[in-house]
Design a protein around this motif. Structure first.
Motif, mmCIF file in Angstrom:
data_model
loop_
_atom_site.group_PDB
_atom_site.id
_atom_site.type_symbol
_atom_site.label_atom_id
_atom_site.label_comp_id
_atom_site.label_asym_id
_atom_site.label_seq_id
_atom_site.Cartn_x
_atom_site.Cartn_y
_atom_site.Cartn_z
ATOM 1 N N GLU A 196 -73.054 6.822 61.396
ATOM 2 C CA GLU A 196 -72.437 5.496 61.471
ATOM 3 C C GLU A 196 -71.983 5.041 60.094
ATOM 4 O O GLU A 196 -70.932 4.392 59.957
ATOM 5 C CB GLU A 196 -73.422 4.486 62.071
ATOM 6 C CG GLU A 196 -73.641 4.657 63.563
ATOM 7 C CD GLU A 196 -74.366 3.462 64.179
ATOM 8 O OE1 GLU A 196 -74.451 2.412 63.501
ATOM 9 O OE2 GLU A 196 -74.836 3.586 65.325
ATOM 10 N N ALA A 197 -72.759 5.378 59.074
ATOM 11 C CA ALA A 197 -72.382 4.989 57.716
ATOM 12 C C ALA A 197 -71.067 5.643 57.302
ATOM 13 O O ALA A 197 -70.202 5.009 56.675
ATOM 14 C CB ALA A 197 -73.498 5.368 56.738
ATOM 15 N N LYS A 198 -70.884 6.933 57.644
ATOM 16 C CA LYS A 198 -69.639 7.620 57.313
ATOM 17 C C LYS A 198 -68.467 7.016 58.083
ATOM 18 O O LYS A 198 -67.375 6.843 57.544
ATOM 19 C CB LYS A 198 -69.753 9.109 57.610
ATOM 20 C CG LYS A 198 -70.575 9.880 56.595
ATOM 21 C CD LYS A 198 -70.522 11.373 56.867
ATOM 22 C CE LYS A 198 -71.308 12.147 55.821
ATOM 23 N NZ LYS A 198 -71.263 13.613 56.069
ATOM 24 N N LEU A 199 -68.687 6.699 59.359
ATOM 25 C CA LEU A 199 -67.625 6.073 60.156
ATOM 26 C C LEU A 199 -67.228 4.724 59.560
ATOM 27 O O LEU A 199 -66.046 4.389 59.472
ATOM 28 C CB LEU A 199 -68.092 5.872 61.599
ATOM 29 C CG LEU A 199 -68.088 7.095 62.521
ATOM 30 C CD1 LEU A 199 -68.639 6.706 63.889
ATOM 31 C CD2 LEU A 199 -66.682 7.659 62.657
ATOM 32 N N GLU A 210 -66.207 -2.555 63.247
ATOM 33 C CA GLU A 210 -66.724 -3.567 64.164
ATOM 34 C C GLU A 210 -65.855 -3.673 65.414
ATOM 35 O O GLU A 210 -66.351 -3.862 66.528
ATOM 36 C CB GLU A 210 -66.796 -4.930 63.458
ATOM 37 C CG GLU A 210 -67.828 -4.992 62.337
ATOM 38 C CD GLU A 210 -69.255 -4.765 62.847
ATOM 39 O OE1 GLU A 210 -69.535 -5.151 64.002
ATOM 40 O OE2 GLU A 210 -70.063 -4.191 62.097
ATOM 41 N N ARG A 211 -64.545 -3.539 65.229
ATOM 42 C CA ARG A 211 -63.633 -3.627 66.375
ATOM 43 C C ARG A 211 -63.748 -2.406 67.279
ATOM 44 O O ARG A 211 -63.378 -2.455 68.456
ATOM 45 C CB ARG A 211 -62.194 -3.779 65.886
ATOM 46 C CG ARG A 211 -61.935 -5.092 65.158
ATOM 47 C CD ARG A 211 -60.485 -5.227 64.765
ATOM 48 N NE ARG A 211 -59.628 -5.370 65.938
ATOM 49 C CZ ARG A 211 -58.306 -5.349 65.901
ATOM 50 N NH1 ARG A 211 -57.700 -5.187 64.740
ATOM 51 N NH2 ARG A 211 -57.595 -5.485 66.987
ATOM 52 N N GLY A 212 -64.255 -1.297 66.734
ATOM 53 C CA GLY A 212 -64.394 -0.097 67.545
ATOM 54 C C GLY A 212 -65.601 -0.101 68.462
ATOM 55 O O GLY A 212 -65.644 0.627 69.459
ATOM 56 N N LEU A 213 -66.590 -0.945 68.160
ATOM 57 C CA LEU A 213 -67.829 -0.947 68.956
ATOM 58 C C LEU A 213 -67.593 -1.199 70.441
ATOM 59 O O LEU A 213 -68.152 -0.487 71.292
ATOM 60 C CB LEU A 213 -68.809 -1.988 68.381
ATOM 61 C CG LEU A 213 -69.286 -1.731 66.946
ATOM 62 C CD1 LEU A 213 -70.167 -2.874 66.463
ATOM 63 C CD2 LEU A 213 -70.058 -0.416 66.878
ATOM 64 N N PRO A 214 -66.755 -2.170 70.840
ATOM 65 C CA PRO A 214 -66.571 -2.423 72.272
ATOM 66 C C PRO A 214 -65.816 -1.320 73.006
ATOM 67 O O PRO A 214 -65.771 -1.327 74.243
ATOM 68 C CB PRO A 214 -65.764 -3.740 72.298
ATOM 69 C CG PRO A 214 -65.880 -4.325 70.927
ATOM 70 C CD PRO A 214 -66.047 -3.170 70.023
ATOM 71 N N CYS A 255 -58.637 4.370 62.753
ATOM 72 C CA CYS A 255 -58.594 3.171 63.586
ATOM 73 C C CYS A 255 -59.867 2.982 64.417
ATOM 74 O O CYS A 255 -60.772 3.815 64.412
ATOM 75 C CB CYS A 255 -57.376 3.226 64.514
ATOM 76 S SG CYS A 255 -57.508 4.556 65.735
ATOM 77 N N LYS A 256 -59.884 1.876 65.165
ATOM 78 C CA LYS A 256 -61.034 1.532 65.995
ATOM 79 C C LYS A 256 -61.250 2.549 67.120
ATOM 80 O O LYS A 256 -62.386 2.768 67.558
ATOM 81 C CB LYS A 256 -60.852 0.136 66.579
ATOM 82 C CG LYS A 256 -59.629 -0.023 67.470
ATOM 83 C CD LYS A 256 -59.397 -1.468 67.860
ATOM 84 C CE LYS A 256 -58.133 -1.633 68.704
ATOM 85 N NZ LYS A 256 -57.867 -3.047 69.028
ATOM 86 N N HIS A 257 -60.172 3.207 67.585
ATOM 87 C CA HIS A 257 -60.322 4.190 68.657
ATOM 88 C C HIS A 257 -61.038 5.442 68.145
ATOM 89 O O HIS A 257 -61.842 6.051 68.870
ATOM 90 C CB HIS A 257 -58.938 4.548 69.223
ATOM 91 C CG HIS A 257 -58.139 3.339 69.641
ATOM 92 N ND1 HIS A 257 -57.034 2.918 68.945
ATOM 93 C CD2 HIS A 257 -58.328 2.446 70.639
ATOM 94 C CE1 HIS A 257 -56.554 1.829 69.515
ATOM 95 N NE2 HIS A 257 -57.313 1.516 70.545
ATOM 96 N N LEU A 258 -60.746 5.813 66.888
ATOM 97 C CA LEU A 258 -61.472 6.937 66.282
ATOM 98 C C LEU A 258 -62.937 6.578 66.067
ATOM 99 O O LEU A 258 -63.824 7.422 66.220
ATOM 100 C CB LEU A 258 -60.821 7.313 64.949
ATOM 101 C CG LEU A 258 -59.508 8.104 65.056
ATOM 102 C CD1 LEU A 258 -58.763 8.070 63.729
ATOM 103 C CD2 LEU A 258 -59.779 9.537 65.474
ATOM 104 N N LEU A 313 -64.704 7.081 69.384
ATOM 105 C CA LEU A 313 -65.007 8.489 69.661
ATOM 106 C C LEU A 313 -66.151 8.966 68.782
ATOM 107 O O LEU A 313 -67.063 9.671 69.253
ATOM 108 C CB LEU A 313 -63.758 9.337 69.435
ATOM 109 C CG LEU A 313 -63.961 10.856 69.566
ATOM 110 C CD1 LEU A 313 -64.530 11.219 70.935
ATOM 111 C CD2 LEU A 313 -62.655 11.604 69.306
ATOM 112 N N GLY A 314 -66.126 8.594 67.497
ATOM 113 C CA GLY A 314 -67.207 9.002 66.600
ATOM 114 C C GLY A 314 -68.555 8.508 67.056
ATOM 115 O O GLY A 314 -69.548 9.247 67.051
ATOM 116 N N LEU A 315 -68.628 7.247 67.482
ATOM 117 C CA LEU A 315 -69.893 6.692 67.974
ATOM 118 C C LEU A 315 -70.346 7.388 69.252
ATOM 119 O O LEU A 315 -71.555 7.597 69.469
ATOM 120 C CB LEU A 315 -69.731 5.190 68.217
ATOM 121 C CG LEU A 315 -69.531 4.333 66.953
ATOM 122 C CD1 LEU A 315 -69.191 2.895 67.336
ATOM 123 C CD2 LEU A 315 -70.789 4.363 66.080
ATOM 124 N N THR A 316 -69.390 7.764 70.080
ATOM 125 C CA THR A 316 -69.726 8.508 71.301
ATOM 126 C C THR A 316 -70.362 9.849 70.957
ATOM 127 O O THR A 316 -71.354 10.275 71.569
ATOM 128 C CB THR A 316 -68.462 8.721 72.154
ATOM 129 O OG1 THR A 316 -67.926 7.449 72.521
ATOM 130 C CG2 THR A 316 -68.768 9.527 73.406
#
Length: 555
Positions: free
Chosen positions: A6-9, A19-23, A75-78, A81-84
């Motif tokens: 998460e830190a790298k993302l 923050e916008r990518g979380l939802p 972007c938030k979409h990447l 995916l990273g969080l997934t």
């Protein structure tokens, strides 16, 4: 997974995009693994394709076809995916190994097919996949040298009709059209790569024209058609480099394209072709550009092209001629000419053009302020302070503003005659400041405040009126000498603010309260302030943020 965390993302995307990518984590679907990459779809405003590049020594990277991602941003979409992937980390090694096994298995199976079976497979896929069929048809036409067939297919790719409703491609369909049109760029480039650069050059020009014809009927809010236009321009340049076209013919096409209404679509710069044009082509380019400019001397595109060519050839006289053919009534064009001449070291001519700009402006109140500043600066530099002062005095007489007064003051101080000039300027201002003309009075108040003459500003405000901002400035400057007058201003402004809500109003009110407290302290009436604050708190107690702010300042 290349140590994705998460830190790298957060570092890659920035705080806002992270923050916008979380939802969007729940919108990730179709995750596909490859050797060092992972692709997926993320549902946002549209369905976007994202790809993360992992592994190796380089830090993780990614691409996304959303507007923000296409600009090269993580972007938030990447992020989604990273969080997934982080959430599924325990299963990632197995899934990547399975992906590699599938790739090796597919390759081994295809290698083992007979020629007949492989042809049958390709024909089956072509029948099912329209885009695959188009790509293979174009490659086949290219291999046969079938220019007519390729031209027909490019026309189909750039035809917006199938995507348009009522003659217009809506935003929802623009992406699909752009994806199809992008294949035309790839086709033209493949022609150049296969040794048919002359055909590629011709088709690139035709494709640019076709795209320009439909751009006004497509909602290109995301700029996809601009990307395709730039791609076609690059494909044309590549083809020209390989084909070596006739320089004069190329020059004519470049000038025609630069003056076209859709020139911004491809942003082709004729000077990028200088090496290909050579001496003969550049001479033709200038000849065609001059003819176009002479036919339309006020046209923006014609003037811009002429200026570019003149500057590239260091032809300062031509630059001046282009400007002089369409002089702006406010002197701005005279200023441009003066600057060009200054840069060229022709300072006497530059000064003459700047002075001409002042003379030829019908109303000195409307002359370009930058021209006034330029000429006054030149006068000062060459030891003509009296001329600089005259220019500033005339400007102030025509346009009585605080800025014009400040500039007059600076010029008069430099000429050692400010007291006399100030009296003349204030006389003009007082003549403007009639009771019926509140604007003139307010300008005078601002000028007196700028001069530091607070007492005169008070008298002027009382006689001709002032706006709240000026009264507040007067009160702030006058607390030590006129605490009772300042207190009256603060109380009036504070009463108005008590009827407003919102943190901005609360901050302004607290600032006034601090001024009120200081005035009471100077007047020796602190008990009156305590009673005022007590009543105010009782009346405003429902405004919690205001109460909190007052507590912070000890009110």
């Amino acid at each position: 997974m290349g140590g994705l965390t998460e830190a790298k993302l957060r570092a890659l995307a920035g705080e806002r995009s992270f923050e916008r990518g979380l939802p969007y984590v729940d919108e990730v679907s179709g995750v596909e693994f490859g050797d060092g990459w992972i692709r997926a779809w993320v549902r946002g405003t549209e369905r976007y394709e994202v790809e993360l590049l992992l592994g190796g020594r380089r830090k993780p990277a990614g691409t996304c076809d959303c507007p923000y991602g296409r600009e090269g941003n993580f972007c938030k979409h990447l992020v989604a995916l990273g969080l997934t992937l982080i959430a599924q980390e325990a299963d990632l090694a197995r899934r990547r190994k399975a992906a590699r096994d599938r790739t090796r298995g597919l390759d081994a199976w295809l290698t083992g097919l007979s020629r007949g079976d492989l042809l049958a497979l390709v024909r089956e896929e072509v029948a099912e996949d329209r885009n695959l069929r188009r790509r293979l048809e174009l490659r086949a036409a290219s291999a046969r040298g079938d220019v007519a067939g390729i031209r027909s297919r490019i026309r189909e790719l750039l035809d917006s009709g199938p995507f348009a409703q009522y003659g217009y491609v809506e935003y929802a369909d623009a992406r699909a059209y752009a994806d199809q049109a992008r294949q035309a760029v790839d086709t033209i480039r493949s022609l150049t790569a296969s040794g048919r650069a002359a055909d590629a050059m011709t088709l690139a020009r035709e494709a640019i024209g076709l795209l320009a014809a439909v751009v006004e009927s497509v909602d290109d809010s995301d700029g996809r058609l601009g990307e395709i236009g730039a791609g076609l321009a690059d494909a044309h340049h590549e083809a020209c480099c390989a084909a070596g076209p006739d320089p004069e013919e190329l020059a004519h096409w470049l000038v025609t394209r630069a003056l076209d209404d859709a020139a911004d679509l491809t942003d082709i710069d004729p000077l990028d072709y200088a090496d290909l044009l050579g001496e003969r082509g550049m001479a033709a380019l200038r000849r065609y550009a001059i003819a176009a400019w002479q036919a339309n001397r006020t046209g923006w595109a014609e003037k811009h092209l002429m200026q570019r060519l003149a500057k590239s050839g260091r032809d300062i006289d031509m630059v001046i001629a282009v400007h002089a053919a369409d002089l702006a009534p406010n002197g701005h064009t005279h200023l441009l000419i003066a600057r060009e001449l200054d840069t060229a070291g022709r300072t006497a001519e530059a000064l003459e053009w700047a002075e001409r700009g002042i003379r030829e402006t019908a109303d000195l109140a409307t002359v370009d302020t930058a021209l006034i500043d330029h000429l006054a600066d030149r006068y000062t530099r060459i030891g003509r302070p009296a001329d600089a002062l005259t220019l500033r005095r005339d400007r102030f007489a025509a346009r009585r503003t605080l800025l014009a007064y400040q500039q007059l003051r600076a010029a008069a101080i430099a000429a050692a005659c400010w007291p006399t000039e100030r009296e003349k300027a204030l006389a003009l201002l007082r003549a403007d400041a009639e009771p019926a003309d509140t604007r003139g009075g307010r300008v005078l108040v601002d000028i007196l405040l700028d001069d530091g003459d607070v007492e005169a500003a008070w008298r002027t405000a009382g006689e001709y009126g002032a706006h709240d901002g000026q009264w507040l400035t007067l009160a702030d400057h006058s607390r030590p000498t006129r605490p009772a007058d300042a207190l009256a201003v603060y109380l009036r402004l504070a009463t108005r603010l008590t009827h407003e809500t919102g943190n901005r109003a609360y901050q302004q009110l607290v600032s006034l309260l601090l001024g009120i407290r200081d005035c009471h302290r100077r007047l020796g009436t602190p008990d009156d302030f305590t009673a005022y604050i007590t009543d105010l708190r009782a009346a405003q107690k429902r405004k919690r943020n205001l109460m909190r702010l007052m507590d912070e300042y000890g009110l």
